[in-house]
Design an enzyme around this catalytic site. Structure first.
Site: not given
Ligand code: AMP
Length: 212
Positions: A13, A88, A124, A157, A168
């Site tokens: 994404k 999400r 990554r 990360r 996740r």
């Molecule tokens: P990402 O970078 O999109 O993989 O997001 C990293 C982490 O941020 C996720 O594993 C969640 O803990 C939190 N997070 C990001 N977006 C959301 C969302 N829309 N709802 C809830 N948690 C989120």
């Protein structure tokens, strides 16, 4: 255009968002990036979100939706945006429709297999300065662990270790079908294979957007 990029962690994404920003000249909103910056700056929101993120769990809907609601008020979004990482959950999808009055234009679903996701995420590495993603085997930097543009050391990360990645993914599998159904029922879901390489994915998305 109000565009959503949806798919499991590691679907690409962020990579597609970067390519689409250049093509469509729209702002990119990544809830993951905003939350990581809140954690880094030790804000109230960051303090509340930190433990959920480290465990690979979702930050509660109310916190993230409030954050998105604020961001959506910004005048730079008047021509649209590319939203990645939100919604999400079904509750978030409904909240977004309310915030936007009229909803989004299209949700691009990057359907990606578990094997590809785990391989991508555990390999990554990210530049702390410009945010560019590398992959130690698929897309390595020119010099070991150093960003090609910024010349600073890349990092992994904390939620990209194998155990958290599996968490996740489990969270994603539990919540994703309701979100997919939500946009499918609105006739706004576009399906693209996220297993393909990023250039191919970008070409397919570009054609789909041009046909809207
Ligand atoms: P990402 O970078 O999109 O993989 O997001 C990293 C982490 O941020 C996720 O594993 C969640 O803990 C939190 N997070 C990001 N977006 C959301 C969302 N829309 N709802 C809830 N948690 C989120």
């Amino acid at each position: 255009m109000k565009l959503i990029l949806f798919g499991p962690p590691g679907a690409g994404k962020g990579t597609q968002a970067k390519l689409l920003i250049e093509k469509l000249r729209l702002p990119h909103i990544s809830t993951g990036d905003i939350l990581r910056s809140e954690v880094k700056n030790n804000t109230d929101l960051g303090k509340q979100a930190k433990s959920f993120m480290e465990a690979g769990k979702l930050v509660p809907d109310s916190l993230v939706t409030e954050m998105v609601r604020k961001r959506m008020q910004s005048p730079d979004l008047k021509n649209g945006f590319i939203l990645d990482g939100y919604p999400r959950t079904e509750a978030q999808a409904k909240a977004l429709d309310e915030i936007l009055e009229g909803g989004i234009d299209t949700a691009i679903y990057l359907a990606t297999s578990e094997q590809v996701v785990v391989q991508r995420l555990t390999g990554r590495r990210v530049c702390p300065k410009c945010g560019t993603n590398y992959h130690m085997t698929n897309m390595p930097p020119k010099n070991d662990m150093i960003c090609d543009q910024c010349q600073v050391e890349l990092f992994q990360r904390p939620d990209d270790n194998e155990a958290t990645v599996k968490n996740r993914l489990a969270v994603y599998l539990k919540e994703s079908s309701a979100v997919l159904d939500f946009y499918k029922n609105q006739g706004k879901l576009e399906h693209v294979s996220g297993d393909l390489d990023s250039e191919e994915v970008f070409n397919i998305i570009s054609k789909k957007i041009a046909a809207l």
